[in-house]
Write a protein that holds these residues in place. Structure first.
Motif, PDB file in Angstrom:
ATOM      1  N   ALA A 149       0.717  -1.219   0.191  1.00 16.87           N
ATOM      2  CA  ALA A 149       0.100   0.164  -0.064  1.00 16.87           C
ATOM      3  C   ALA A 149       0.843   1.327   0.168  1.00 16.87           C
ATOM      4  CB  ALA A 149      -1.009   0.183   1.230  1.00 16.87           C
ATOM      5  N   PHE A 201       7.700  -1.941  -0.237  1.00 16.59           N
ATOM      6  CA  PHE A 201       7.888  -1.444  -1.119  1.00 16.59           C
ATOM      7  C   PHE A 201       8.556   0.163  -0.747  1.00 16.59           C
ATOM      8  CE2 PHE A 201       5.553  -5.017  -3.450  1.00 16.59           C
ATOM      9  CZ  PHE A 201       5.893  -4.942  -4.246  1.00 16.59           C
ATOM     10  N   ASP A 238       4.984   4.391  11.488  1.00 12.21           N
ATOM     11  CA  ASP A 238       5.577   3.716  10.281  1.00 12.21           C
ATOM     12  C   ASP A 238       4.924   2.134  10.494  1.00 12.21           C
ATOM     13  OD1 ASP A 238       8.356   3.908   8.174  1.00 12.21           O
ATOM     14  OD2 ASP A 238       7.449   1.810   8.288  1.00 12.21           O
ATOM     15  N   LYS A 278      17.173   2.480   3.230  1.00  9.47           N
ATOM     16  CA  LYS A 278      15.767   1.675   3.563  1.00  9.47           C
ATOM     17  C   LYS A 278      15.923   0.547   4.151  1.00  9.47           C
ATOM     18  CE  LYS A 278      12.598   4.555   1.702  1.00  9.47           C
ATOM     19  NZ  LYS A 278      11.564   4.870   0.596  1.00  9.47           N
TER      20      LYS A 278
HETATM   21  N1  CTP Z   1       5.108   2.508   4.478  1.00 14.28           N
HETATM   22  C1  CTP Z   1       4.241   2.522   6.399  1.00 14.28           C
HETATM   23  N2  CTP Z   1       3.926   3.128   6.666  1.00 14.28           N
HETATM   24  C2  CTP Z   1       3.916   4.842   6.454  1.00 14.28           C
HETATM   25  C3  CTP Z   1       4.260   4.686   5.582  1.00 14.28           C
HETATM   26  C4  CTP Z   1       4.712   3.684   4.576  1.00 14.28           C
HETATM   27  O1  CTP Z   1       4.537   0.654   6.375  1.00 14.28           O
HETATM   28  N3  CTP Z   1       3.605   5.741   7.460  1.00 14.28           N
HETATM   29  C5  CTP Z   1       5.855   1.082   3.798  1.00 14.28           C
HETATM   30  C6  CTP Z   1       4.558   1.222   2.197  1.00 14.28           C
HETATM   31  O2  CTP Z   1       3.524   0.156   2.445  1.00 14.28           O
HETATM   32  C7  CTP Z   1       5.898   0.758   1.840  1.00 14.28           C
HETATM   33  C8  CTP Z   1       7.212   1.469   2.340  1.00 14.28           C
HETATM   34  O3  CTP Z   1       6.756   1.896   3.712  1.00 14.28           O
HETATM   35  O4  CTP Z   1       6.383  -0.590   1.733  1.00 14.28           O
HETATM   36  C9  CTP Z   1       7.341   2.685   1.298  1.00 14.28           C
HETATM   37  O5  CTP Z   1       8.557   3.494   2.812  1.00 14.28           O
HETATM   38  P1  CTP Z   1       8.665   4.851   2.697  1.00 14.28           P
HETATM   39  O6  CTP Z   1       9.518   5.386   3.674  1.00 14.28           O
HETATM   40  O7  CTP Z   1       7.262   6.008   2.497  1.00 14.28           O
HETATM   41  O8  CTP Z   1       9.563   5.076   1.256  1.00 14.28           O
HETATM   42  P2  CTP Z   1       8.950   5.969   0.398  1.00 14.28           P
HETATM   43  O9  CTP Z   1       7.192   6.332  -0.040  1.00 14.28           O
HETATM   44  O10 CTP Z   1       9.675   4.926  -1.152  1.00 14.28           O
HETATM   45  O11 CTP Z   1      10.031   7.651   0.053  1.00 14.28           O
HETATM   46  P3  CTP Z   1       9.908   8.299   1.578  1.00 14.28           P
HETATM   47  O12 CTP Z   1      11.854   7.589   2.211  1.00 14.28           O
HETATM   48  O13 CTP Z   1      10.553   9.491   0.993  1.00 14.28           O
HETATM   49  O14 CTP Z   1       9.467   8.184   2.499  1.00 14.28           O
END
Ligand code: CTP
Length: 418
Positions: A280, A334, A313, A352
């Motif tokens: 998601a 993802f 997160d 990451k």
């Molecule tokens: N995810 C999550 N909870 C959040 C945000 C993201 O579980 N609040 C999960 C998403 O489902 C995905 C992954 O974490 O599996 C993506 O990580 P994220 O840190 O959001 O990375 P990006 O969207 O790629 O970018 P950024 O590092 O800029 O935040």
């Protein structure tokens, strides 16, 4: 994707080093085969260092690996750049005097030539006939760019820019996958007896009863993952945020709207899941205040300011709970990444993966993909256990099958069935 990059003996060979970088940064495995003449322009060491693979143009090296047959046969795509007049002629007449020409005769997938030569050579009837012959056989021969050539001359004959060749190559590879039968490629793994929870779609963060902050996630990749997991025999729990497509039939469906709702559903689902895949697009922020009533515009007053606060997160929390003893799930995240001055796509993705602590991270290469419209179809799968990165490209079903295959392999390794 496995790519063979043939390099012809022209001065433009130096530009092909950048093309190779684009392929490897996009997660493709590249075997470079320079002609002997090409190595007089750019040496073998450069191709080996940039590709991470041994480089030869001799059919007599590593004879036991039968490279003259294997490389062409296994390649999902062959790109030849710069394609010199000599190479076009050899390919058109089916010559097989070295490893590159042998490989071209063994090609199993699409072949793309990016020519570069002086204008007179390009326009010569012999070259044009060779190009026609190759095109009539289904080979893609790009038109050379026009502009300044090696000497004082200018005209058609310049090698197209590496980004343009990359885009053409990816489009060709995608088109050839689309030609294949429509049926979703099944994962080769078995997930019989396993429960897989998959989150998909985009969360919506309420501002008031009628408005929200959302994102453009369609949920298609999550739905394809669910279909692949079902096909592999798993029980699939599907945590669906907002989606543009229907969840596949046969899943246990849990509808959610916001990140907080998804968090609750995911933590609950994880308890008795063997695998949790967070596909998601979760909003990282939500409005700090949610109005109970519709926010109205009032004449003479300033427009409201929306203050945002961080959402939890979920992926990270799933990992923490698992590590604290909350079950034995394999956790897959993802990520969408772009390369920048601080590092390339894979460097950011590796950081990451470490931050999130999940077992596998499926990385969409937005930086390259978005430019060429292929972001959803080209991924790299990184493993937290130090296993080699693996790339998958093609339709969302292809990518889903590759991810589910990898999940199956990791699961067997980390948590063998009892
Ligand atoms: N995810 C999550 N909870 C959040 C945000 C993201 O579980 N609040 C999960 C998403 O489902 C995905 C992954 O974490 O599996 C993506 O990580 P994220 O840190 O959001 O990375 P990006 O969207 O790629 O970018 P950024 O590092 O800029 O935040």
């Amino acid at each position: 994707m496995r790519i063979v990059l043939g390099v012809g003996g022209g001065i433009a060979a130096y530009k092909v080093a950048s093309l190779l970088r684009l392929f490897t940064e996009a997660g493709h495995k590249v075997s470079v085969i320079p002609t002997d003449a090409a190595t007089r322009f750019v040496g073998v060491a450069t191709w080996e260092a940039l590709s991470g693979n041994p480089v030869s143009n001799s059919v007599f090296d590593d004879v036991e690996k039968v490279n003259h047959v294997r490389l062409g046969h296994e390649a999902d795509l062959i790109v030849v750049a710069p394609a010199t007049a000599d190479l076009l002629a050899k390919a058109a007449t089916g010559q097989a005097g070295d490893l590159l020409t042998n490989t071209l005769l063994m090609a199993n997938g699409p072949v793309l030539f990016a020519p570069a030569m002086h204008t007179e050579m390009w326009q010569h009837a012999a070259t044009q006939t060779n190009v026609e012959t190759l095109r009539s056989r289904g080979v893609t021969v790009l038109e050379p760019a026009s502009g300044r050539l090696t000497g004082a001359d200018s005209g058609p004959g310049r090698l197209p820019e590496p980004e343009a060749i990359f885009a053409a190559a990816m489009a060709l590879a995608e088109a050839s996958t689309d030609d294949e039968p429509d049926a979703a490629p099944a994962a080769h793994t078995s997930l019989a007896g396993r429960t897989v929870s998959i989150s998909a779609g985009g969360t919506r963060e309420a501002l008031d009863p009628v408005r929200f902050l959302g994102n453009r996630s369609s949920g298609k990749q999550g739905a394809a993952l669910a279909a692949a997991a079902l096909a592999a025999g798993a029980t699939v729990r599907f945590l669906a945020a907002h989606m543009d497509v229907q969840p596949p039939a046969g899943v246990e469906l849990v509808r959610v709207e916001s990140a907080l709702e998804l968090r609750e559903a995911a933590l609950k689902a994880a308890v008795d899941s063997d695998v949790v895949i967070m596909a998601a697009a979760v909003a990282d922020f939500r409005p700090a205040e949610v109005s109970d009533t519709k926010i109205k515009k009032v004449d003479g007053e300033d427009a409201p300011v929306v203050r945002l606060i961080r959402n939890p997160d979920i992926l990270h929390e799933l990992v923490e709970r698992r590590n604290a003893g909350g079950g034995q799930q394999l956790i897959v995240g993802f990520a969408a990444e772009t390369g920048d001055a601080q590092g390339d796509v894979l460097e950011h993705a590796a950081a990451k993966l470490k931050r999130k602590g999940c077992d596998l991270l499926v990385v969409n290469q937005v930086g390259i993909g978005r430019v060429f419209g292929l972001d959803e179809n080209s991924v790299v799968i990184l493993s937290g256990h130090g296993a080699a990165a693996e790339s998958a490209a093609g339709s969302k079903a292809d990518v889903a099958a590759a991810v589910i295959d990898r999940v199956g392999a990791e699961l067997t390794r980390v948590f063998p069935a009892t």
